[in-house]
Write a protein that holds these residues in place. Structure first.
Motif, PDB file in Angstrom:
ATOM      1  N   SER A 153      26.362  37.104  39.186  1.00 53.14           N
ATOM      2  CA  SER A 153      25.785  38.148  38.354  1.00 53.14           C
ATOM      3  C   SER A 153      26.101  37.911  36.882  1.00 53.14           C
ATOM      4  O   SER A 153      26.985  37.116  36.534  1.00 53.14           O
ATOM      5  N   ALA A 154      25.390  38.613  36.013  1.00 58.05           N
ATOM      6  CA  ALA A 154      25.622  38.467  34.574  1.00 58.05           C
ATOM      7  C   ALA A 154      27.056  38.845  34.209  1.00 58.05           C
ATOM      8  O   ALA A 154      27.732  38.129  33.454  1.00 58.05           O
ATOM      9  N   TRP A 155      27.548  39.974  34.733  1.00 56.01           N
ATOM     10  CA  TRP A 155      28.920  40.371  34.429  1.00 56.01           C
ATOM     11  C   TRP A 155      29.931  39.516  35.174  1.00 56.01           C
ATOM     12  O   TRP A 155      31.039  39.267  34.676  1.00 56.01           O
ATOM     13  N   GLY A 156      29.577  39.053  36.366  1.00 58.06           N
ATOM     14  CA  GLY A 156      30.466  38.146  37.080  1.00 58.06           C
ATOM     15  C   GLY A 156      30.650  36.833  36.360  1.00 58.06           C
ATOM     16  O   GLY A 156      31.731  36.233  36.393  1.00 58.06           O
ATOM     17  N   ARG A 157      29.604  36.385  35.667  1.00 56.56           N
ATOM     18  CA  ARG A 157      29.711  35.167  34.871  1.00 56.56           C
ATOM     19  C   ARG A 157      30.513  35.416  33.599  1.00 56.56           C
ATOM     20  O   ARG A 157      31.326  34.584  33.177  1.00 56.56           O
ATOM     21  N   ALA A 158      30.297  36.569  32.978  1.00 58.65           N
ATOM     22  CA  ALA A 158      30.960  36.866  31.702  1.00 58.65           C
ATOM     23  C   ALA A 158      32.435  37.193  31.870  1.00 58.65           C
ATOM     24  O   ALA A 158      33.264  36.792  31.035  1.00 58.65           O
ATOM     25  N   ALA A 159      32.788  37.917  32.923  1.00 58.86           N
ATOM     26  CA  ALA A 159      34.181  38.359  33.107  1.00 58.86           C
ATOM     27  C   ALA A 159      34.472  38.505  34.598  1.00 58.86           C
ATOM     28  O   ALA A 159      34.575  39.615  35.123  1.00 58.86           O
ATOM     29  N   PRO A 160      34.619  37.389  35.311  1.00 62.19           N
ATOM     30  CA  PRO A 160      34.787  37.451  36.763  1.00 62.19           C
ATOM     31  C   PRO A 160      36.050  38.166  37.208  1.00 62.19           C
ATOM     32  O   PRO A 160      36.087  38.713  38.321  1.00 62.19           O
ATOM     33  N   GLY A 161      37.081  38.201  36.377  1.00 58.32           N
ATOM     34  CA  GLY A 161      38.305  38.900  36.735  1.00 58.32           C
ATOM     35  C   GLY A 161      38.202  40.408  36.591  1.00 58.32           C
ATOM     36  O   GLY A 161      39.075  41.145  37.069  1.00 58.32           O
ATOM     37  N   GLU A 162      37.126  40.877  35.950  1.00 59.48           N
ATOM     38  CA  GLU A 162      36.960  42.304  35.706  1.00 59.48           C
ATOM     39  C   GLU A 162      35.819  42.915  36.522  1.00 59.48           C
ATOM     40  O   GLU A 162      35.852  44.112  36.840  1.00 59.48           O
ATOM     41  N   TYR A 163      34.817  42.113  36.822  1.00 54.62           N
ATOM     42  CA  TYR A 163      33.628  42.637  37.485  1.00 54.62           C
ATOM     43  C   TYR A 163      33.338  41.808  38.727  1.00 54.62           C
ATOM     44  O   TYR A 163      32.753  40.726  38.651  1.00 54.62           O
ATOM     45  N   GLY A 164      33.756  42.338  39.894  1.00 52.81           N
ATOM     46  CA  GLY A 164      33.553  41.632  41.133  1.00 52.81           C
ATOM     47  C   GLY A 164      32.125  41.742  41.631  1.00 52.81           C
ATOM     48  O   GLY A 164      31.334  42.565  41.159  1.00 52.81           O
ATOM     49  N   PHE A 165      31.784  40.933  42.623  1.00 51.64           N
ATOM     50  CA  PHE A 165      30.424  40.931  43.145  1.00 51.64           C
ATOM     51  C   PHE A 165      30.079  42.269  43.796  1.00 51.64           C
ATOM     52  O   PHE A 165      28.960  42.773  43.639  1.00 51.64           O
ATOM     53  N   TYR A 166      31.024  42.868  44.529  1.00 52.44           N
ATOM     54  CA  TYR A 166      30.696  44.088  45.272  1.00 52.44           C
ATOM     55  C   TYR A 166      30.679  45.316  44.364  1.00 52.44           C
ATOM     56  O   TYR A 166      29.765  46.122  44.432  1.00 52.44           O
ATOM     57  N   SER A 167      31.682  45.480  43.540  1.00 52.08           N
ATOM     58  CA  SER A 167      31.721  46.577  42.567  1.00 52.08           C
ATOM     59  C   SER A 167      31.432  47.935  43.191  1.00 52.08           C
ATOM     60  O   SER A 167      30.699  48.756  42.636  1.00 52.08           O
ATOM     61  N   ASN A 168      31.999  48.165  44.377  1.00 46.43           N
ATOM     62  CA  ASN A 168      31.913  49.484  44.990  1.00 46.43           C
ATOM     63  C   ASN A 168      32.785  50.464  44.223  1.00 46.43           C
ATOM     64  O   ASN A 168      33.867  50.109  43.746  1.00 46.43           O
ATOM     65  N   VAL A 169      32.324  51.696  44.097  1.00 45.71           N
ATOM     66  CA  VAL A 169      33.144  52.725  43.468  1.00 45.71           C
ATOM     67  C   VAL A 169      34.375  52.942  44.352  1.00 45.71           C
ATOM     68  O   VAL A 169      34.263  53.315  45.518  1.00 45.71           O
TER      69      VAL A 169
END
Length: 315
Positions: free
Chosen positions: A247-263
């Protein structure tokens, strides 16, 4: 008595309404969006009668966020990183003509137009009154239907395990695309079972009208148990793939934005707690914070998708 700020329609919303009328997407009155089917002789879309979703436990009884609040505080980095700017700039998104390419590991790839997306489920358009995370927490009555309708139409191959969603990235009308804040175009992804879940929506309206530009016109994804950036706006491509998309955020900051990103109140962002949240329209920065609910309150509907997974590892 002066109206409250939340009761005033923002100028960007007003401009967006005029633009949609001029482009042939008529706004409907009351609680209906307009109806799927061929265009009428004057080029507008017929009326579509939205009704509450029949999915058990889906339509929250919580008070909806006002239209003014939901359309004036938006994350849409293609236009600006400022939450107020998309409402001023996104009126340039015109809903017709619009085509979404659906391809990859499918037996029936297609380029599908907005009218065909509406026609795809002519008797099943629904209003989903859902909690969602669009920057802050909101309750929005979306008009749309389950993405599974489109998935069934294109017939995924057995090797298709994920869906990759790509959004519009047009530097001519989207000043944010000329920045380096992300690697454009914006890309998101879902696992196949997540994409097929009845709560994963293709939304083409909200509050009984077509989507305003700042909310992802003319068609967007809504995945209400995940953080808002997973719900890609202004879709132009859906690709079926075997490997997990980046994902765009996974590429930019993989340690902060995981693929699943469930609440998940038990998993904090590296730079802030996610145990509590604020509801937009309830007092701004000084509003009392609410306890964040697991899966944004939809655990009963979606928890089984992640049975046996370590949700702190697969965040």
């Amino acid at each position: 008595m002066h109206p409250l700020p939340s009761e005033i329609t923002p100028a960007g919303v007003y401009a967006q309404r005029r633009l949609y009328l001029q482009s042939g997407l008529a706004l409907a009155a009351g609680s209906a969006l307009g109806v799927a089917g061929a265009t009428t002789p004057d080029g507008t879309l017929p009326i579509l009668k939205g009704q509450p979703s029949a999915l058990p436990g889906v339509n929250t009884m919580e008070r909806p966020t006002t239209l003014a609040d939901a359309t004036s505080y938006n994350n849409f980095y293609e236009f600006s990183t400022d939450k107020a700017e998309p409402a001023k700039r996104a009126h340039v998104l015109v809903g017709r003509p619009w085509t979404v390419r659906v391809d990859g590991l499918v037996n029936k790839p297609m380029d599908i137009g907005l009218e065909d997306l509406l026609r795809l489920s002519p008797m099943e358009e629904r209003i989903y009154r859902l909690r969602c995370v669009e920057g802050w927490s909101m309750v929005i009555p979306w008009v749309g239907y389950s993405l599974s309708k489109l998935i069934d139409k294109v017939q995924p191959q057995g090797s298709a395990k994920f869906l990759e969603f790509t959004t519009l990235a047009d530097p001519a009308i989207m000043p944010g695309v000329r920045s380096r804040v992300l690697d454009w175009p914006y890309v998101e992804g879902l696992r196949m079972d997540e994409a097929r879940h009845p709560l994963t929506l293709l939304a083409m309206g909200m509050y009984g009208q077509v989507l305003p530009g700042q909310n992802g016109a003319p068609v967007r994804l809504v995945v209400p148990w995940k953080y808002g950036f997973k719900s890609a706006k202004s879709l132009v491509r859906i690709r079926f793939v075997e490997q997990q998309p980046v994902s765009a955020w996974g590429r930019a900051a993989p340690g902060e934005y995981g693929f699943y990103s469930n609440v998940n109140p038990q998993v904090n962002h590296p730079r802030w707690s996610q145990a509590t949240e604020r509801r937009i329209g309830e007092g701004g920065l000084f509003a009392p914070r609410r306890q964040t609910q697991m899966f944004n309150g939809y655990a009963e509907q979606v928890a089984h998708l992640y049975a046996g997974m370590d949700l702190k590892k697969f965040f």
